[in-house]
Scaffold this active site. Structure first.
Site, PDB file in Angstrom:
ATOM      1  N   LYS A   1       0.882  -1.167   0.000  1.00  0.00           N
ATOM      2  CA  LYS A   1       0.000   0.000   0.000  1.00  0.00           C
ATOM      3  C   LYS A   1       0.911   1.205   0.000  1.00  0.00           C
ATOM      4  O   LYS A   1       1.718   1.378   0.913  1.00  0.00           O
ATOM      5  CB  LYS A   1      -0.824  -0.064   1.289  1.00  0.00           C
ATOM      6  CG  LYS A   1      -1.624   1.126   1.675  1.00  0.00           C
ATOM      7  CD  LYS A   1      -2.314   0.780   2.993  1.00  0.00           C
ATOM      8  CE  LYS A   1      -3.320   1.808   3.441  1.00  0.00           C
ATOM      9  NZ  LYS A   1      -2.793   3.119   3.635  1.00  0.00           N
TER      10      LYS A   1
HETATM   11  P1  FBP Z   1      -6.266   7.469   4.636  1.00  0.00           P
HETATM   12  O1  FBP Z   1      -6.982   6.970   3.428  1.00  0.00           O
HETATM   13  O2  FBP Z   1      -7.179   8.220   5.539  1.00  0.00           O
HETATM   14  O3  FBP Z   1      -5.017   8.237   4.253  1.00  0.00           O
HETATM   15  O4  FBP Z   1      -5.814   6.183   5.462  1.00  0.00           O
HETATM   16  C1  FBP Z   1      -4.822   5.304   5.001  1.00  0.00           C
HETATM   17  C2  FBP Z   1      -3.769   5.138   6.071  1.00  0.00           C
HETATM   18  O5  FBP Z   1      -2.683   4.333   5.685  1.00  0.00           O
HETATM   19  C3  FBP Z   1      -4.294   4.603   7.375  1.00  0.00           C
HETATM   20  O6  FBP Z   1      -4.254   3.228   7.453  1.00  0.00           O
HETATM   21  C4  FBP Z   1      -3.393   5.262   8.360  1.00  0.00           C
HETATM   22  O7  FBP Z   1      -4.017   5.544   9.561  1.00  0.00           O
HETATM   23  C5  FBP Z   1      -3.034   6.542   7.703  1.00  0.00           C
HETATM   24  O8  FBP Z   1      -3.215   6.406   6.344  1.00  0.00           O
HETATM   25  C6  FBP Z   1      -1.598   6.927   7.973  1.00  0.00           C
HETATM   26  O9  FBP Z   1      -1.357   8.133   7.294  1.00  0.00           O
HETATM   27  P2  FBP Z   1      -0.057   8.980   7.489  1.00  0.00           P
HETATM   28  O10 FBP Z   1       0.960   8.100   8.167  1.00  0.00           O
HETATM   29  O11 FBP Z   1       0.349   9.397   6.115  1.00  0.00           O
HETATM   30  O12 FBP Z   1      -0.448  10.127   8.322  1.00  0.00           O
END
Ligand code: FBP
Length: 271
Positions: free
Chosen positions: A188
Site C-alpha cells: 500500500k
Molecule cells: P487514509 O486513506 O485516511 O489516508 O488512510 C490510510 C492510512 O494508511 C491509514 O491506514 C493510516 O491511519 C493513515 O493512512 C496513515 O497516514 P499517514 O501516516 O500518512 O499520516
C-alpha cells in the site's frame, strides 16, 4: 502458500480495503468532519458495502468488530493491522511498534489478512524489517495474506541528495520493491501524482499487488481520477480511510469506486 487471489480480501484480483486505524495513527481529530465516524459501529456498517473487500483495524477494534458481526451478520473480511503508532509520540525517527501477534490475529480474531507498516529509510528500519520478517513467516503458517503499508520516511531519505522526498516516484517505487523483497503479498503506497508514476511503482513490484493509500479528503472527481489512474497503470485498487468515513454519504462514493476498481469504468462514466 495460498495465492492472495484465492483469499477473500481480493475480488477478481483487485481490492478495496477500508482502513480505520486513524484513532491510533492520527487521533480523534480525524473524526471531526463526520462525528458519527468516531463510533466504530458506524464504520463497521459502512464497511458492509459490496465494494469493500476488507476492513483494516487495530486489535481493539478488531475484537469489537468480531462481536459486532455476531449481532449484525456483517461479512466483510477482517485485516488486522499488527503495528501502529500515535501522533502524540515523538521518537527520534519514524517507528511503528508491534501491538498484536499473528497468532492472536489468526487464532483469536480469525483474521483474513494481516497488515504491517514499514518505514524504509527510518533509523528504525532494521528493527521494523526484523519484526516484518517474524510476522511474515508466522502469517505464512496460517495462510494469511500480508499487506505492507510501504511508507518510505525518515532520516535516510531526508539526508540523501539522491532521494527527492518520500513522495517522489523513485522513493515510492523503492519502498514498494522492498515489499516484494521481504515477502509481502500486497503493498500500500502513497500516490506519486501521475498514472506514469504508478506504472513505475507497479513495475518495481513485478507481480505483487499494489494499492493506493487514500490520503486526506479530496473531491469525488479528483479522488476517482487518482484511483482510476492507479488501476489503469496495472495497480490493484485502494486502501482508504478518510475519503470514505469523512463523507456524509460514503456509500455514494463506494458505488463509484466499485465500478472503477472492479468494473474498469472511467471517471466520466461513474460520475
Ligand atoms: P487514509 O486513506 O485516511 O489516508 O488512510 C490510510 C492510512 O494508511 C491509514 O491506514 C493510516 O491511519 C493513515 O493512512 C496513515 O497516514 P499517514 O501516516 O500518512 O499520516
Amino acid at each position: 502458500m495460498r495465492p492472495i487471489d484465492d483469499s477473500p480480501i481480493t475480488r477478481n484480483g483487485n481490492s478495496l480495503i477500508l482502513a480505520y486505524d486513524h484513532g491510533l495513527e492520527h487521533g480523534p481529530r480525524d473524526f471531526e468532519p463526520m462525528p458519527a465516524s468516531a463510533d466504530p459501529k458506524h464504520v463497521f456498517e459502512v464497511a458492509q458495502h459490496d465494494a469493500v473487500t476488507a476492513l483494516a483495524l487495530q486489535k481493539g477494534n478488531a475484537e469489537y468488530y468480531r462481536q459486532w458481526q455476531e449481532e449484525n451478520e456483517g461479512d466483510t473480511p477482517l485485516l488486522v493491522k499488527l503495528n501502529g503508532n500515535s501522533n502524540l509520540w515523538d521518537p527520534d525517527d519514524h517507528h511503528s511498534p508491534l501491538n498484536c501477534s499473528v497468532r492472536y490475529a489468526a487464532e483469536e480474531l480469525n483474521a483474513d489478512a494481516v497488515g504491517f507498516t514499514v518505514y524504509a529509510g527510518s533509523d528504525n528500519e532494521a528493527h521494523m524489517f526484523e519484526e516484518f520478517r517474524r510476522i511474515q513467516e508466522a502469517a505464512r503458517k496460517y495462510d494469511l495474506p500480508v499487506v505492507m503499508w510501504a511508507y518510505p520516511r525518515g532520516h535516510g531519505i531526508a539526508r540523501r541528495d539522491k532521494w527527492e522526498s518520500s513522495t517522489s516516484t523513485d522513493v515510492i517505487s523503492y519502498a514498494a520493491r522492498i515489499g516484494l523483497e521481504l515477502g509481502a503479498d500486497m503493498v500500500k503506497c502513497k500516490y506519486p501524482g501521475t498514472r506514469e508514476g504508478w506504472e513505475e511503482v507497479h513495475e518495481a513490484t513485478q507481480g505483487i499487488k499494489t494499492v493506493m493509500s487514500g490520503g486526506s479528503k479530496a473531491s469525488d472527481e479528483d479522488f476517482l481520477t487518482d484511483v482510476h489512474n492507479v488501476v489503469a497503470a496495472g495497480g490493484n485498487g485502494l486502501a482508504v480511510g478518510r475519503n470514505i468515513f469523512q463523507r456524509q454519504n460514503p456509500s455514494e462514493l463506494l458505488d463509484k469506486l466499485e465500478n472503477v476498481i472492479f468494473e474498469g469504468m472511467s471517471v466520466e462514466e461513474v460520475l
